[in-house]
Design a protein around this motif. Structure first.
Motif, PDB file in Angstrom:
ATOM      1  N   ILE A  14       0.697  -1.193  -0.027  1.00 51.01           N
ATOM      2  CA  ILE A  14       0.073  -0.119   0.014  1.00 51.01           C
ATOM      3  C   ILE A  14       0.803   1.099   0.176  1.00 51.01           C
ATOM      4  O   ILE A  14       0.456   2.130  -0.664  1.00 51.01           O
ATOM      5  CB  ILE A  14      -0.955  -0.107   1.125  1.00 51.01           C
ATOM      6  CG1 ILE A  14      -2.148  -1.126   1.049  1.00 51.01           C
ATOM      7  CG2 ILE A  14      -1.673   1.210   1.418  1.00 51.01           C
ATOM      8  CD1 ILE A  14      -2.719  -1.333   2.286  1.00 51.01           C
ATOM      9  N   ALA A  15       1.724   1.097   0.846  1.00 52.45           N
ATOM     10  CA  ALA A  15       2.744   2.366   0.650  1.00 52.45           C
ATOM     11  C   ALA A  15       3.509   2.510  -0.454  1.00 52.45           C
ATOM     12  O   ALA A  15       3.635   3.853  -0.902  1.00 52.45           O
ATOM     13  CB  ALA A  15       4.009   2.195   2.025  1.00 52.45           C
ATOM     14  N   ALA A  16       3.797   1.507  -1.175  1.00 53.46           N
ATOM     15  CA  ALA A  16       4.607   1.715  -2.265  1.00 53.46           C
ATOM     16  C   ALA A  16       3.809   2.506  -3.481  1.00 53.46           C
ATOM     17  O   ALA A  16       3.983   3.277  -4.066  1.00 53.46           O
ATOM     18  CB  ALA A  16       5.051   0.360  -2.809  1.00 53.46           C
ATOM     19  N   LYS A  17       2.467   2.049  -3.447  1.00 51.21           N
ATOM     20  CA  LYS A  17       1.568   2.559  -4.596  1.00 51.21           C
ATOM     21  C   LYS A  17       1.187   3.745  -4.166  1.00 51.21           C
ATOM     22  O   LYS A  17       1.020   4.570  -5.149  1.00 51.21           O
ATOM     23  CB  LYS A  17       0.243   1.422  -4.561  1.00 51.21           C
ATOM     24  CG  LYS A  17       0.578   0.187  -5.086  1.00 51.21           C
ATOM     25  CD  LYS A  17       0.987   0.622  -6.771  1.00 51.21           C
ATOM     26  CE  LYS A  17       1.260  -0.734  -7.580  1.00 51.21           C
ATOM     27  NZ  LYS A  17       1.455  -0.310  -9.048  1.00 51.21           N
ATOM     28  N   LYS A  18       1.194   4.218  -2.654  1.00 53.75           N
ATOM     29  CA  LYS A  18       0.636   5.306  -2.304  1.00 53.75           C
ATOM     30  C   LYS A  18       1.856   6.475  -2.833  1.00 53.75           C
ATOM     31  O   LYS A  18       1.663   7.574  -3.131  1.00 53.75           O
ATOM     32  CB  LYS A  18       0.557   5.631  -1.154  1.00 53.75           C
ATOM     33  CG  LYS A  18       0.058   6.955  -0.412  1.00 53.75           C
ATOM     34  CD  LYS A  18      -0.286   6.826   1.273  1.00 53.75           C
ATOM     35  CE  LYS A  18      -0.506   8.208   1.505  1.00 53.75           C
ATOM     36  NZ  LYS A  18      -0.874   8.331   3.201  1.00 53.75           N
ATOM     37  N   ALA A  19       3.068   6.187  -2.991  1.00 51.61           N
ATOM     38  CA  ALA A  19       4.365   6.697  -3.351  1.00 51.61           C
ATOM     39  C   ALA A  19       4.435   6.839  -4.761  1.00 51.61           C
ATOM     40  O   ALA A  19       5.388   7.751  -5.178  1.00 51.61           O
ATOM     41  CB  ALA A  19       5.401   6.064  -2.461  1.00 51.61           C
ATOM     42  N   GLY A  20       3.413   6.315  -5.452  1.00 51.22           N
ATOM     43  CA  GLY A  20       3.682   6.373  -6.892  1.00 51.22           C
ATOM     44  C   GLY A  20       4.701   5.384  -7.482  1.00 51.22           C
ATOM     45  O   GLY A  20       4.940   5.433  -8.686  1.00 51.22           O
ATOM     46  N   LEU A  21       5.161   4.369  -6.837  1.00 54.55           N
ATOM     47  CA  LEU A  21       6.050   3.538  -7.119  1.00 54.55           C
ATOM     48  C   LEU A  21       5.611   2.172  -7.970  1.00 54.55           C
ATOM     49  O   LEU A  21       4.421   1.734  -7.535  1.00 54.55           O
ATOM     50  CB  LEU A  21       7.188   3.281  -5.944  1.00 54.55           C
ATOM     51  CG  LEU A  21       7.954   4.147  -5.330  1.00 54.55           C
ATOM     52  CD1 LEU A  21       8.783   3.521  -4.416  1.00 54.55           C
ATOM     53  CD2 LEU A  21       8.546   4.880  -6.326  1.00 54.55           C
ATOM     54  N   ASP A  22       6.224   1.817  -8.900  1.00 61.83           N
ATOM     55  CA  ASP A  22       5.846   0.500  -9.554  1.00 61.83           C
ATOM     56  C   ASP A  22       6.559  -0.492  -8.855  1.00 61.83           C
ATOM     57  O   ASP A  22       7.558  -0.290  -8.045  1.00 61.83           O
ATOM     58  CB  ASP A  22       6.547   0.316 -10.948  1.00 61.83           C
ATOM     59  CG  ASP A  22       5.585   1.256 -12.169  1.00 61.83           C
ATOM     60  OD1 ASP A  22       4.479   1.488 -11.918  1.00 61.83           O
ATOM     61  OD2 ASP A  22       6.204   1.389 -12.915  1.00 61.83           O
ATOM     62  N   ILE A  23       5.929  -1.787  -8.887  1.00 64.81           N
ATOM     63  CA  ILE A  23       6.652  -2.810  -7.863  1.00 64.81           C
ATOM     64  C   ILE A  23       6.860  -3.945  -9.086  1.00 64.81           C
ATOM     65  O   ILE A  23       5.926  -4.535  -9.964  1.00 64.81           O
ATOM     66  CB  ILE A  23       5.446  -3.382  -7.110  1.00 64.81           C
ATOM     67  CG1 ILE A  23       4.921  -2.142  -5.841  1.00 64.81           C
ATOM     68  CG2 ILE A  23       5.848  -4.747  -6.270  1.00 64.81           C
ATOM     69  CD1 ILE A  23       4.046  -2.787  -4.991  1.00 64.81           C
ATOM     70  N   VAL A  24       8.030  -4.507  -9.165  1.00 68.47           N
ATOM     71  CA  VAL A  24       8.306  -5.834  -9.463  1.00 68.47           C
ATOM     72  C   VAL A  24       8.681  -6.669  -8.392  1.00 68.47           C
ATOM     73  O   VAL A  24       9.388  -6.394  -7.387  1.00 68.47           O
ATOM     74  CB  VAL A  24       9.567  -5.562 -10.392  1.00 68.47           C
ATOM     75  CG1 VAL A  24      10.258  -6.955 -11.188  1.00 68.47           C
ATOM     76  CG2 VAL A  24       9.275  -4.848 -11.705  1.00 68.47           C
ATOM     77  N   THR A  25       8.397  -7.947  -8.433  1.00 68.22           N
ATOM     78  CA  THR A  25       8.721  -8.827  -7.330  1.00 68.22           C
ATOM     79  C   THR A  25       9.186 -10.270  -8.018  1.00 68.22           C
ATOM     80  O   THR A  25       9.217 -10.655  -8.786  1.00 68.22           O
ATOM     81  CB  THR A  25       7.195  -9.289  -6.482  1.00 68.22           C
ATOM     82  OG1 THR A  25       7.531  -9.552  -4.952  1.00 68.22           O
ATOM     83  CG2 THR A  25       6.260 -10.059  -7.362  1.00 68.22           C
ATOM     84  N   TRP A  26       9.737 -10.974  -6.678  1.00 70.58           N
ATOM     85  CA  TRP A  26      10.337 -12.334  -7.105  1.00 70.58           C
ATOM     86  C   TRP A  26      10.190 -13.119  -5.703  1.00 70.58           C
ATOM     87  O   TRP A  26       9.855 -12.951  -4.805  1.00 70.58           O
ATOM     88  CB  TRP A  26      11.691 -11.840  -7.246  1.00 70.58           C
ATOM     89  CG  TRP A  26      12.548 -11.040  -6.186  1.00 70.58           C
ATOM     90  CD1 TRP A  26      12.571  -9.456  -6.212  1.00 70.58           C
ATOM     91  CD2 TRP A  26      12.909 -11.222  -4.907  1.00 70.58           C
ATOM     92  NE1 TRP A  26      12.907  -9.263  -5.222  1.00 70.58           N
ATOM     93  CE2 TRP A  26      13.688 -10.245  -4.332  1.00 70.58           C
ATOM     94  CE3 TRP A  26      13.604 -12.529  -4.458  1.00 70.58           C
ATOM     95  CZ2 TRP A  26      14.230  -9.853  -3.199  1.00 70.58           C
ATOM     96  CZ3 TRP A  26      14.210 -12.558  -3.005  1.00 70.58           C
ATOM     97  CH2 TRP A  26      14.266 -11.201  -2.609  1.00 70.58           C
ATOM     98  N   SER A  27      10.240 -14.518  -6.177  1.00 66.10           N
ATOM     99  CA  SER A  27      10.329 -15.208  -7.331  1.00 66.10           C
ATOM    100  C   SER A  27       9.458 -16.360  -7.366  1.00 66.10           C
ATOM    101  O   SER A  27       9.447 -17.355  -6.467  1.00 66.10           O
ATOM    102  CB  SER A  27      11.801 -15.865  -7.412  1.00 66.10           C
ATOM    103  OG  SER A  27      12.718 -14.721  -7.828  1.00 66.10           O
ATOM    104  N   PHE A  28       8.512 -16.333  -8.297  1.00 68.44           N
ATOM    105  CA  PHE A  28       7.518 -17.616  -8.407  1.00 68.44           C
ATOM    106  C   PHE A  28       8.194 -18.807  -8.767  1.00 68.44           C
ATOM    107  O   PHE A  28       9.272 -18.786  -9.451  1.00 68.44           O
ATOM    108  CB  PHE A  28       6.581 -17.149  -9.448  1.00 68.44           C
ATOM    109  CG  PHE A  28       5.133 -17.247  -9.428  1.00 68.44           C
ATOM    110  CD1 PHE A  28       4.298 -17.022  -8.078  1.00 68.44           C
ATOM    111  CD2 PHE A  28       4.537 -17.973 -10.157  1.00 68.44           C
ATOM    112  CE1 PHE A  28       3.349 -17.318  -7.774  1.00 68.44           C
ATOM    113  CE2 PHE A  28       3.050 -18.410 -10.058  1.00 68.44           C
ATOM    114  CZ  PHE A  28       2.530 -17.905  -8.981  1.00 68.44           C
ATOM    115  N   GLU A  29       7.507 -19.757  -8.564  1.00 64.63           N
ATOM    116  CA  GLU A  29       8.205 -21.339  -8.895  1.00 64.63           C
ATOM    117  C   GLU A  29       9.585 -21.443  -8.078  1.00 64.63           C
ATOM    118  O   GLU A  29      10.474 -22.281  -8.687  1.00 64.63           O
ATOM    119  CB  GLU A  29       8.362 -21.354 -10.306  1.00 64.63           C
ATOM    120  CG  GLU A  29       6.877 -21.609 -10.841  1.00 64.63           C
ATOM    121  CD  GLU A  29       6.284 -22.863 -10.697  1.00 64.63           C
ATOM    122  OE1 GLU A  29       6.282 -23.379  -9.667  1.00 64.63           O
ATOM    123  OE2 GLU A  29       5.549 -23.369 -11.634  1.00 64.63           O
TER     124      GLU A  29
END
Length: 412
Positions: A338-353
């Motif tokens: 929520i904080a990241a989105k509020k600050a206008g930042l994109d999110i890339v995340t890791w690691s599936f599988e």
């Protein structure tokens, strides 16, 4: 050619209709054009394993595709669920499975050349270096067998050898046996949920080779500047020069900065690119490992507005940090997300599988939602929350096909 025929044979035969010879090189198409993206049986296994509900029905409705290359899908080290990481064969697999962005973790050799390796000092678990006598003797810590209750030990770094020596090695599945008394036993440690089927001799990649290969496919790049495990400067080689050398490799080839997602766990690397290479810095990815402890998680969440003020545009924590379970038992966005989105930042995340079986609640990557995880199909429930509630920009995967299936179904 031997390695292509050995480890890449399945892909070359299965896709023969989509591949043609062109000037002595194999042509894999441009960003999916003319390429038959294949997801294999795993996504269907996961969908079948899901609990009944709207998401399962939606994913079932997409069973016949079409499947397409997507920039939502970041290939994590190639396709290391089944292929040796950071090898040509792994990159080929990730590309065939629809990843629009492929990764090279960037380390440096003794002669200060850049190569693809997940850690500067992982050659003893990811290559056959311990079987190559003249190179094994150069390792920071040569092999020591298990004895007197102490585990076997070895430490071999890219900085122990030259780039030419690095290129003589074979990639293997990452793993080791801590109880080993011989090198052969030590190297036989592949995790139970992976396979050695495609691990005959993975073709290691220099950073330049990775760039040229991915560029020939018209795809995007996500090089990660690995945190050095030797004291810097290394023989006069500074951290700043290391960071600059990585970017210069793309500039030398006139590759547009919007095709490059430079990553680092070190914030100073991110700030260096923002200041000195702003075209690349504006989509540099800050890999945030501070979330690994409760205190670190709280501090990381509180610091997000300051990071945004300093020019950081993309945050990338492990995906466990982006979700939690609310009082009603639903998976919802975390305070960090929520904080990241509020600050206008994109999110890339890791690691599936990267977790193996989930019938016991998962592992590191599912730690905040473990109470509602009880089967492999729940992976897609978590991914759905990450996409439709958290709003992630992309996700790394050890088996890109799993995410490609979802991404194609939802037109990501």
């Amino acid at each position: 050619m031997r390695s292509f025929l050995a480890s890449g044979l399945f892909f070359s035969l299965a896709s023969a209709a989509a591949i043609k010879r062109d000037g002595g090189h194999y042509n894999y198409g441009h960003h999916g054009k003319g390429l038959n993206i294949q997801v294999g049986p795993r996504p269907y296994y996961l969908v079948d394993d899901m609990d009944e509900g709207p998401l399962k029905k939606k994913l079932e409705s997409c069973s016949e595709g079409p499947f397409k290359t997507s920039d939502f899908v970041f290939s994590h080290r190639g396709a290391p669920l089944q292929f040796p990481e950071h090898t040509r064969e792994g990159l080929m697999a990730g590309r065939r499975e629809g990843a629009g962005v492929l990764e090279c973790d960037v380390a440096f050799t003794k002669d200060k050349k850049l190569v693809c390796r997940h850690a500067q000092c992982d050659l003893h678990t990811t290559t056959n270096i311990l079987n190559v006598t003249e190179l094994a003797s150069k390792c920071t810590t040569p092999f020591k067998p298990s004895a007197d209750g102490k585990p076997a030990e070895a430490k071999c770094c890219t900085s122990d050898i030259t780039m030419d020596e690095f290129k003589t090695l074979c990639g293997k599945m990452d793993g080791f046996n801590p109880n080993a008394t011989t090198v052969t036993e030590y190297m036989d440690g592949t995790p139970y949920f992976r396979t050695d089927l495609y691990s005959t001799c993975g073709t290691l990649q220099t950073h330049d080779e990775y760039i040229d290969l991915v560029n020939s496919w018209g795809l995007k790049f996500t090089p990660e500047l690995k945190t050095p495990e030797v004291e810097m400067p290394f023989d006069g080689y500074t951290q700043e020069q290391y960071a600059q050398d990585m970017i210069d490799a793309y500039k030398k080839r006139n590759i547009s900065a919007d095709r490059v997602f430079a990553q680092s766990f070190l914030p100073d690397d991110i700030f260096y690119w923002i200041k000195n290479e702003p075209a690349f810095g504006k989509q540099a990815v800050y890999l945030d490992e501070r979330v690994d402890t409760p205190e670190g998680y709280d501090n990381a969440t509180a610091s997000i507005p300051e990071l945004a003020e300093k020019g950081v545009k993309i945050l990338a924590p492990a995906f466990f940090a982006l979700t939690k379970v609310d009082e009603s038992g639903e998976i919802v966005p975390s305070e960090y997300a929520i904080a990241a989105k509020k600050a206008g930042l994109d999110i890339v995340t890791w690691s599936f599988e990267r977790s193996g079986w989930l019938n016991k609640g998962g592992d590191y990557y599912y730690q905040y939602v473990a109470p509602v995880i009880n089967n492999d199909g729940d992976m897609y429930n978590v991914l759905d929350v990450l996409v439709h509630k958290v709003g992630i920009r992309a996700i790394f995967s050890d088996w890109p096909a799993t995410v490609t299936y979802f991404a194609s179904c939802f037109n990501l």
